[in-house]
Scaffold this motif. Structure first.
Motif, mmCIF file in Angstrom:
data_model
loop_
_atom_site.group_PDB
_atom_site.id
_atom_site.type_symbol
_atom_site.label_atom_id
_atom_site.label_comp_id
_atom_site.label_asym_id
_atom_site.label_seq_id
_atom_site.Cartn_x
_atom_site.Cartn_y
_atom_site.Cartn_z
ATOM 1 N N LEU A 193 0.829 -1.215 0.000
ATOM 2 C CA LEU A 193 0.000 0.000 0.000
ATOM 3 C C LEU A 193 0.859 1.259 0.000
ATOM 4 O O LEU A 193 0.579 2.215 -0.724
ATOM 5 N N THR A 226 0.887 3.943 -2.958
ATOM 6 C CA THR A 226 0.607 5.343 -2.630
ATOM 7 C C THR A 226 1.695 6.253 -3.194
ATOM 8 O O THR A 226 1.403 7.319 -3.746
ATOM 9 N N TYR A 264 1.213 6.402 -6.983
ATOM 10 C CA TYR A 264 0.014 7.169 -7.308
ATOM 11 C C TYR A 264 0.268 8.665 -7.134
ATOM 12 O O TYR A 264 -0.004 9.462 -8.036
ATOM 13 N N THR A 298 -5.401 1.434 -4.594
ATOM 14 C CA THR A 298 -4.432 2.500 -4.860
ATOM 15 C C THR A 298 -3.594 2.186 -6.098
ATOM 16 O O THR A 298 -3.319 3.072 -6.917
#
Length: 175
Positions: A37, A41, A44, A88
């Motif tokens: 994650l 992140t 992204y 994500t």
């Protein structure tokens, strides 16, 4: 026998088959999902920033890692961090126009939680509508080419739903 998180259940089962305690496996999976994650992140946020500010992308995973909620979910042994990582990652792939990867991450999200269907409907559906509006197809072959990601996802969901119906007698098996 019921679940809403097939992928998580299979991963924990693989750990059990390897001799790892189910609870311990869930905690380790949560930890690695948290790392995934944080990486998703970063990518992204990096994809949203202008070139000269890309270094700021490190701030997003740093802020998440300081969150008490993030820490609690990562050590909970549940599938929430994995689902958040797939969502994500799908968003990051969508922003850089990697629709094949969006499809993969939407499938993984849907295998992790039923809400993944909403993610796929949003990302793949919006992309499909945008593509149709940008270049309206003149032939059926063009329409099918533009529709491939949606059709592939639809086939995946149909197969998964058929399996659940045949095995459990319900599309969303849960105790």
């Amino acid at each position: 026998e019921g679940y809403t998180n097939l992928l998580w259940t299979l991963m924990v089962a693989a750990g059990i088959a390897s001799g790892i305690n189910a609870s311990l496996m869930g905690h380790w999976l949560g930890f690695f999902s948290g790392v995934l994650l944080l990486l998703a992140t970063y990518f992204y946020s990096r994809s949203l920033l202008p070139r000269e500010m890309k270094w700021l992308a490190l701030a997003a995973p740093a802020l998440i890692s300081f969150s008490n909620s993030f820490a609690a979910w990562v050590i909970s042994g549940l599938e929430t961090p994995l689902f958040a990582a797939w969502v994500t990652a799908a968003l990051a792939a969508y922003v850089v126009r990697r629709i094949g990867w969006v499809l993969v991450f939407c499938i993984l999200a849907s295998l992790t939680r039923p809400e993944g269907v909403l993610l796929a409907a949003l990302l793949l559906g919006v992309d499909w509508v945008v593509q149709l509006n940008a270049r309206p197809p003149k032939r059926l072959t063009e329409l099918l080419r533009l529709s491939r990601p949606c059709l592939a996802y639809g086939l995946f969901i149909a197969g998964l739903s058929a399996f659940r119906l045949l095995y459990y007698g319900d599309v969303l098996p849960n105790t």
